[in-house]
Design a protein around this motif. Structure first.
Motif, PDB file in Angstrom:
ATOM      1  N   PRO A  80     -46.898 -50.386  -4.869  1.00  0.00           N
ATOM      2  CA  PRO A  80     -45.653 -49.491  -5.021  1.00  0.00           C
ATOM      3  C   PRO A  80     -45.751 -48.065  -5.331  1.00  0.00           C
ATOM      4  N   HIS A  81     -45.660 -48.273  -6.929  1.00  0.00           N
ATOM      5  CA  HIS A  81     -45.421 -47.057  -7.897  1.00  0.00           C
ATOM      6  C   HIS A  81     -46.323 -45.875  -6.942  1.00  0.00           C
ATOM      7  N   TYR A  82     -47.072 -47.034  -6.739  1.00  0.00           N
ATOM      8  CA  TYR A  82     -48.351 -44.702  -6.429  1.00  0.00           C
ATOM      9  C   TYR A  82     -47.531 -44.329  -5.205  1.00  0.00           C
ATOM     10  N   LEU A  83     -47.221 -45.100  -4.172  1.00  0.00           N
ATOM     11  CA  LEU A  83     -47.046 -44.761  -3.187  1.00  0.00           C
ATOM     12  C   LEU A  83     -45.033 -44.108  -3.055  1.00  0.00           C
ATOM     13  N   ARG A  84     -43.816 -44.933  -4.290  1.00  0.00           N
ATOM     14  CA  ARG A  84     -43.004 -44.234  -4.376  1.00  0.00           C
ATOM     15  C   ARG A  84     -43.071 -43.077  -4.793  1.00  0.00           C
ATOM     16  N   ASN A  85     -44.074 -42.519  -6.205  1.00  0.00           N
ATOM     17  CA  ASN A  85     -44.190 -41.171  -6.673  1.00  0.00           C
ATOM     18  C   ASN A  85     -44.666 -40.699  -5.791  1.00  0.00           C
ATOM     19  N   LEU A  86     -45.223 -41.513  -4.737  1.00  0.00           N
ATOM     20  CA  LEU A  86     -45.993 -40.280  -3.622  1.00  0.00           C
ATOM     21  C   LEU A  86     -45.023 -38.876  -2.796  1.00  0.00           C
ATOM     22  N   TYR A  87     -43.925 -39.912  -2.468  1.00  0.00           N
ATOM     23  CA  TYR A  87     -42.586 -39.703  -0.820  1.00  0.00           C
ATOM     24  C   TYR A  87     -41.489 -39.381  -2.479  1.00  0.00           C
ATOM     25  N   GLN A  88     -41.730 -39.295  -3.599  1.00  0.00           N
ATOM     26  CA  GLN A  88     -41.093 -38.849  -4.661  1.00  0.00           C
ATOM     27  C   GLN A  88     -41.164 -37.234  -4.783  1.00  0.00           C
ATOM     28  N   TRP A  89     -43.139 -37.127  -4.813  1.00  0.00           N
ATOM     29  CA  TRP A  89     -42.832 -35.766  -5.030  1.00  0.00           C
ATOM     30  C   TRP A  89     -43.247 -34.980  -3.878  1.00  0.00           C
ATOM     31  N   VAL A  90     -43.636 -35.640  -2.852  1.00  0.00           N
ATOM     32  CA  VAL A  90     -44.546 -34.497  -1.846  1.00  0.00           C
ATOM     33  C   VAL A  90     -43.368 -34.027  -0.465  1.00  0.00           C
ATOM     34  N   THR A  91     -42.506 -32.958  -1.149  1.00  0.00           N
ATOM     35  CA  THR A  91     -42.065 -32.874   0.242  1.00  0.00           C
ATOM     36  C   THR A  91     -42.754 -31.857   1.052  1.00  0.00           C
ATOM     37  N   LEU A  92     -41.734 -31.446   2.718  1.00  0.00           N
ATOM     38  CA  LEU A  92     -42.078 -31.183   3.334  1.00  0.00           C
ATOM     39  C   LEU A  92     -42.736 -29.665   3.200  1.00  0.00           C
ATOM     40  N   PHE A  93     -42.171 -28.612   2.366  1.00  0.00           N
ATOM     41  CA  PHE A  93     -42.092 -27.347   1.603  1.00  0.00           C
ATOM     42  C   PHE A  93     -43.648 -27.858   1.705  1.00  0.00           C
ATOM     43  N   ASP A  94     -44.237 -28.848   0.603  1.00  0.00           N
ATOM     44  CA  ASP A  94     -46.314 -28.788  -0.217  1.00  0.00           C
ATOM     45  C   ASP A  94     -46.752 -28.332   1.588  1.00  0.00           C
ATOM     46  N   VAL A  95     -46.105 -29.527   2.777  1.00  0.00           N
ATOM     47  CA  VAL A  95     -47.007 -29.278   4.234  1.00  0.00           C
ATOM     48  C   VAL A  95     -46.837 -28.319   4.650  1.00  0.00           C
ATOM     49  N   TYR A  96     -45.530 -27.373   4.822  1.00  0.00           N
ATOM     50  CA  TYR A  96     -45.732 -26.021   5.423  1.00  0.00           C
ATOM     51  C   TYR A  96     -46.127 -24.898   4.727  1.00  0.00           C
ATOM     52  N   LYS A  97     -46.478 -25.002   3.368  1.00  0.00           N
ATOM     53  CA  LYS A  97     -47.161 -23.854   2.082  1.00  0.00           C
ATOM     54  C   LYS A  97     -48.885 -24.257   2.957  1.00  0.00           C
ATOM     55  N   ALA A  98     -49.401 -25.650   3.066  1.00  0.00           N
ATOM     56  CA  ALA A  98     -50.699 -26.033   3.308  1.00  0.00           C
ATOM     57  C   ALA A  98     -50.873 -25.268   5.009  1.00  0.00           C
ATOM     58  N   LEU A  99     -50.187 -25.628   5.372  1.00  0.00           N
ATOM     59  CA  LEU A  99     -50.652 -24.446   7.184  1.00  0.00           C
ATOM     60  C   LEU A  99     -49.990 -23.423   7.073  1.00  0.00           C
ATOM     61  N   ILE A 100     -49.179 -22.510   6.468  1.00  0.00           N
ATOM     62  CA  ILE A 100     -48.921 -21.218   5.823  1.00  0.00           C
ATOM     63  C   ILE A 100     -50.495 -20.503   5.537  1.00  0.00           C
ATOM     64  N   LYS A 101     -50.712 -21.166   4.691  1.00  0.00           N
ATOM     65  CA  LYS A 101     -51.926 -20.146   3.776  1.00  0.00           C
ATOM     66  C   LYS A 101     -53.222 -21.150   5.143  1.00  0.00           C
ATOM     67  N   GLY A 102     -53.588 -22.195   5.856  1.00  0.00           N
ATOM     68  CA  GLY A 102     -54.771 -22.458   6.577  1.00  0.00           C
ATOM     69  C   GLY A 102     -54.120 -21.072   7.583  1.00  0.00           C
ATOM     70  N   PHE A 103     -53.567 -21.229   8.504  1.00  0.00           N
ATOM     71  CA  PHE A 103     -53.458 -19.503   9.043  1.00  0.00           C
ATOM     72  C   PHE A 103     -53.405 -18.066   8.632  1.00  0.00           C
TER      73      PHE A 103
END
Lengths: 261, 245
Positions: A179-202
């Motif tokens: 539960p602590h692992y997942l709570r931290n994950l949801y709290q700190w990882v945002t959609l912007f991080d996903v965008y950054k990964a995809l833009i850089k990949g492109f």
């Protein structure tokens, strides 16, 4: 020394200009000539499907190793539940795009340079031109489209696998509280991080395809030239990816600030 | 039909062509000869716009092609077919796909028509039924024949042959020479043959242009070339280098 610096600077600018010219020709070609979708799909298979092994291994093992190292370091402070979020942020923002870019540059960039280079020295590119086919339309545009589609997907896949491997190492293997692992994950990882990964990949995909195509198209000197082209393509595109990654980190943070979504 | 005017071309410090001028008339076969490295293939590549001259002009049907951008050359290139020295077959495609390629590029999409024309072209070069083979499975002579089939399948008005017999044994060379002559008669095409093979020249030529030191040293009928007393031509025809043991 100043002469050498000046010479290298001019040489770099000249090279960048040649790649930019190929980029311009490709963009023009996309608008004035019919796009060869069959070739583009073939290249998607070549670039995307056949890169699966390298991307799976890179994403999964980097995520796993990163999570394990963080766990060993953070356990002493009682912060091991942040392993997932830190791994995910590092992988999404930096490691997955850069490592996938480097792996694809090695596998696909080398293949593009070797294939086009061989066609150049065996007069196949002249044959294309003599048959009224522009080499950019036939060789570069389908590979560019395939790379633009494949690279973000490959980076996304590497990110996903790193998340899964980091979870498996942290929770079932090293005993981090789920539960602590997942709570931290949801709290700190945002959609912007996903965008950054995809833009850089492109963008890294664009770098690879134009550097590799350029190296192939300027190949001369027979078999020796064909041997040199893939090496140059991998070295130059890898260095360009690392340098571009640094610049993109700052640029993307302006438009997609870290910690926001 | 095709004309060059004062064509000059340098590669770095080496000037390969110096003001080369000649013209090609409808239906004739012009053989361009000269020693290795004299710029014969360079001339050929200028005629189809694969190279741009430093100065001078190339006219096809009276229109200059020198200043044309790559995409505008498509119409000119559809009139002119070229057989490359290495045949330049697309090695990722079978023989049939190599032959279908120019047809599809010309907008022919009827598979029945494509297959018929492939069979006809292979028949003309004495390779019937070889559609499924890959270029890697072909001998040097067969590659040249398939290259020639790919050149003629688009029905060009002019065919450029770049060293059609280089690297082939004498018997295969002879059969290629006969094939060139037969195609000229059957298709009534205008041809330019670049070669240093005297047998090819005597078999195929109506006229000869001889390049020497970057210039068109001689242009005239094949009989005049053969009987010339010019020492440069005589040495070339007799194969005399002037060196001693």
């Amino acid at each position: 020394m100043f002469t050498a610096i000046g010479r290298n600077t001019f040489s770099f600018l000249g090279y960048a200009g040649e790649v930019a010219q190929l980029f311009r020709d490709t963009v023009i070609s996309m608008f004035v000539a019919p796009i060869r979708w069959r070739l583009a799909f073939q290249q998607i298979v070549e670039i995307g499907a056949r890169s699966q092994l390298v991307v799976i291994v890179t994403g999964a093992f980097t995520g796993a190793v990163f999570a394990a190292q963080l766990f060993f370091q953070l356990r002493g402070f009682g912060m091991e539940s942040t392993v997932g979020s830190v791994t995910a942020v590092a992988m999404f923002r930096e490691l997955a795009p850069a490592l996938t870019g480097l792996m694809v540059a090695g596998r696909v960039g080398a293949a593009i340079a070797a294939e086009i280079g061989t066609m150049k020295v065996t007069e196949q590119i002249d044959a294309l031109r003599s048959l009224g086919v522009h080499p950019t339309d036939y060789l570069v545009v389908p590979r560019t489209i395939a790379m633009m589609i494949s690279m973000p997907l490959l980076v996304g896949e590497a990110c996903m696998l790193s998340l899964i491997s980091a979870y498996l190492v942290s929770v079932p293997l090293l005993g981090v509280s789920e539960p602590h692992y997942l709570r931290n994950l949801y709290q700190w990882v945002t959609l912007f991080d996903v965008y950054k990964a995809l833009i850089k990949g492109f963008l890294f995909g664009i770098i690879i395809v134009f550097v590799a195509s350029h190296e192939g198209l300027k190949t001369t000197n027979g078999a020796a030239g064909v041997g040199k082209a893939p090496t140059e393509a991998v070295v130059i595109s890898s260095l360009a990816i690392l340098a571009a990654n640094f610049i993109l980190t700052f640029l993307l943070n302006i438009f997609l600030p870290a910690g926001s979504s | 039909m095709i004309e060059t005017r004062d064509l000059s071309k340098s590669f770095g410090p080496v000037q390969v062509l110096r003001s080369v001028s000649f013209s090609l008339h409808d239906g004739e076969t012009l053989v361009v000869m000269g020693r290795s490295g004299c710029g014969k293939s360079v001339v050929l590549k200028h005629l189809i716009g694969l190279m741009k001259p430093d100065s001078g002009d190339v006219l096809v049907d009276g229109e200059s092609i020198v200043g044309l951008p790559e995409r505008k050359l498509t119409d000119v290139r559809r009139k002119i077919g070229m057989l490359f020295q290495s045949a330049a077959l697309f090695d990722s495609m079978s023989v049939g796909e190599n032959l279908a390629f120019p047809l599809r590029e010309q907008g022919v999409h009827d598979e029945k028509e494509i297959n018929t024309r492939i069979a006809e072209a292979l028949e003309m070069v004495d390779l019937p039924g070889e559609e499924e083979k890959m270029p890697a499975d072909l001998s040097g002579g067969m590659r040249k024949r398939v290259g020639l089939a790919r050149t003629i399948i688009g029905r060009p008005r002019v065919i450029l042959y770049d060293e059609p017999t280089t690297g082939l044994d004498p018997v295969t060379s002879d059969s290629i020479n006969h094939l060139i002559r037969r195609l000229q008669r059957r298709l009534r095409v205008t041809s330019i043959v670049v070669t240093h093979d005297m047998k090819t020249a005597f078999h195929c030529a109506d006229r000869v242009t001889f390049l020497h030191e970057g210039r068109a040293h001689f242009t005239g009928p094949i009989a005049e070339f053969r009987d010339s007393t010019d020492p440069v031509l005589a040495d070339f025809i007799q194969g005399r280098s002037g060196d001693t043991d």
